[in-house]
Design a protein around this motif. Structure first.
Motif, short mmCIF file in Angstrom:
data_model
loop_
_atom_site.label_atom_id
_atom_site.label_comp_id
_atom_site.label_asym_id
_atom_site.label_seq_id
_atom_site.Cartn_x
_atom_site.Cartn_y
_atom_site.Cartn_z
N PRO A 197 0.81 -1.23 0.00
CA PRO A 197 0.00 0.00 0.00
C PRO A 197 0.84 1.27 0.00
O PRO A 197 0.46 2.28 -0.62
CB PRO A 197 -0.83 -0.12 1.29
CG PRO A 197 -0.92 -1.59 1.53
CD PRO A 197 0.42 -2.13 1.10
N ILE A 198 1.99 1.26 0.68
CA ILE A 198 2.85 2.44 0.70
C ILE A 198 3.44 2.71 -0.67
O ILE A 198 3.47 3.85 -1.15
CB ILE A 198 3.97 2.26 1.74
CG1 ILE A 198 3.38 2.27 3.15
CG2 ILE A 198 5.02 3.35 1.61
CD1 ILE A 198 4.40 2.09 4.24
N VAL A 199 3.91 1.66 -1.33
CA VAL A 199 4.48 1.83 -2.67
C VAL A 199 3.41 2.32 -3.64
O VAL A 199 3.67 3.22 -4.46
CB VAL A 199 5.11 0.51 -3.17
CG1 VAL A 199 5.64 0.67 -4.58
CG2 VAL A 199 6.24 0.08 -2.24
N ALA A 200 2.23 1.74 -3.57
CA ALA A 200 1.15 2.16 -4.47
C ALA A 200 0.79 3.62 -4.23
O ALA A 200 0.59 4.39 -5.19
CB ALA A 200 -0.08 1.26 -4.25
N LYS A 201 0.68 4.02 -2.97
CA LYS A 201 0.33 5.41 -2.66
C LYS A 201 1.45 6.36 -3.07
O LYS A 201 1.20 7.46 -3.58
CB LYS A 201 0.04 5.54 -1.17
CG LYS A 201 -0.41 6.92 -0.72
CD LYS A 201 -1.76 7.29 -1.31
CE LYS A 201 -2.87 6.43 -0.74
NZ LYS A 201 -4.21 6.89 -1.20
N ALA A 202 2.71 5.94 -2.87
CA ALA A 202 3.84 6.78 -3.26
C ALA A 202 3.87 6.99 -4.77
O ALA A 202 4.14 8.09 -5.27
CB ALA A 202 5.15 6.16 -2.79
N ALA A 203 3.58 5.92 -5.53
CA ALA A 203 3.54 6.05 -6.99
C ALA A 203 2.43 7.00 -7.41
O ALA A 203 2.60 7.81 -8.33
CB ALA A 203 3.33 4.67 -7.61
N GLU A 204 1.30 6.90 -6.72
CA GLU A 204 0.16 7.78 -7.03
C GLU A 204 0.48 9.23 -6.74
O GLU A 204 0.07 10.13 -7.48
CB GLU A 204 -1.03 7.32 -6.18
CG GLU A 204 -2.28 8.14 -6.32
CD GLU A 204 -3.34 7.69 -5.33
OE1 GLU A 204 -3.84 8.54 -4.56
OE2 GLU A 204 -3.65 6.47 -5.30
N ARG A 205 1.24 9.49 -5.66
CA ARG A 205 1.56 10.87 -5.23
C ARG A 205 2.90 11.36 -5.77
O ARG A 205 3.34 12.44 -5.38
CB ARG A 205 1.56 10.93 -3.71
CG ARG A 205 0.23 10.57 -3.05
CD ARG A 205 -0.86 11.56 -3.39
NE ARG A 205 -2.14 11.17 -2.84
CZ ARG A 205 -2.54 11.44 -1.59
NH1 ARG A 205 -1.75 12.08 -0.77
NH2 ARG A 205 -3.74 11.05 -1.19
N ASP A 206 3.54 10.58 -6.62
CA ASP A 206 4.82 10.96 -7.22
C ASP A 206 5.91 11.18 -6.16
O ASP A 206 6.70 12.12 -6.25
CB ASP A 206 4.66 12.22 -8.09
CG ASP A 206 5.80 12.37 -9.09
OD1 ASP A 206 6.38 11.34 -9.48
OD2 ASP A 206 6.12 13.52 -9.45
#
Length: 273
Positions: A93-102
């Motif tokens: 979830p952290i990686v997915a959110k980081a990718a979403e937020r650049d």
């Protein structure tokens, strides 16, 4: 940034100098169990312990956004109790959110039981898949193994030592001696053990009781040599277990190379008798 850091899966000597430097320089470490990570830091000689925050399956969705936003200003290292974050452990979830937020994500690669078991299995390594944990419930496990029967790639999965014998017994019932497996136990630890063979040949060993962390590696299927009569019987077994006739015929046809239409029509004829 977010830094995914792989930790040893059993042997402390597998901790890289880069991992130790990263932990020493971390502003914040998000870890699966703060007690386990605090002990690891002590063993690795990290004197100035960074701040630790618990990140586990029950809170990672809720914490992901907060941690990603904080990573805009400081470096957050993500670790699990053993192995690479995100591989059947917290981290995705952290990686997915980081990718979403650049927000930048990088890694300090480390050991993982998946690849270690694959390399030691003696089975083909050119194409493989990872299926997480074998389902606990017998019916779900049966469906999982039925689907696995059609998998052409080498498949890797985790299993509990308490359920290993049941899983191998179901594999033996499904595949007989047509598929090879490797059971990898306590990888990189003192009592590391690799058992290779068919499910039937390993069943007695598994029933005697096995301890430790388990990874199973399963050979991908080839076109199984099966008579039309045996294939039809397999279709009828799947139907009796709740699979639709059309799907059962397709599954057996894929495994055996026989005609799906002919299997379907033969099963219909048997129903009319």
């Amino acid at each position: 940034m977010i830094i995914l850091a792989g930790t040893p899966i059993g042997n402390l000597g597998d901790a890289s100098s880069r991992l130790i430097d990263t932990l020493r320089g971390a502003d914040l470490v998000a870890c699966e169990d703060t007690r386990t990570t605090a002990h690891l830091l002590k063993l690795l000689g990290v004197q100035e312990r960074p701040k630790l925050i618990a990140l586990h399956e029950h809170n990672e969705d809720a914490l992901a956004e907060e941690l990603v936003e904080r990573a805009r200003e400081l470096d957050i290292v993500v670790v699990t109790d053993a192995g690479m974050p995100g591989i059947s452990d917290p981290g995705y979830p952290i990686v997915a959110k980081a990718a979403e937020r650049d927000v930048t994500v990088t890694s300090v690669p480390g050991p993982t039981a998946v690849i270690t078991a694959l390399a030691l299995s003696g089975l083909p390594t050119d194409r493989f898949c990872f299926d997480g944990f074998v389902p606990r419930k017998a019916g779900e496990r049966q469906r999982f193994l039925d689907r696995l029967g059609a998998e052409e790639r080498t498949a890797i999965m985790y299993e509990s030592p308490h359920r290993l014998a049941d899983t191998i017994e179901q594999m033996a019932a499904l595949w007989g001696d047509t598929r090879r497996i490797a059971v990898c136990r306590e990888l990189t630890k003192l009592h590391e053990e690799i058992r290779r063979g068919t499910p039937a040949s390993l069943l007695e060993w598994a029933r005697a009781g096995v301890r430790g962390e388990i990874v199973i590696v399963v050979e991908g299927r080839g076109a199984e040599a099966m008579s039309p009569e045996a294939a039809l019987a397999r279709v009828e077994e799947l139907v009796e277990s709740g699979t639709r006739l059309k799907d059962a015929a397709a599954e057996v046809a894929e495994v055996t190379g026989l005609s799906k239409r002919e299997l379907y029509e033969a099963a219909l004829r048997n129903r009319d008798r």
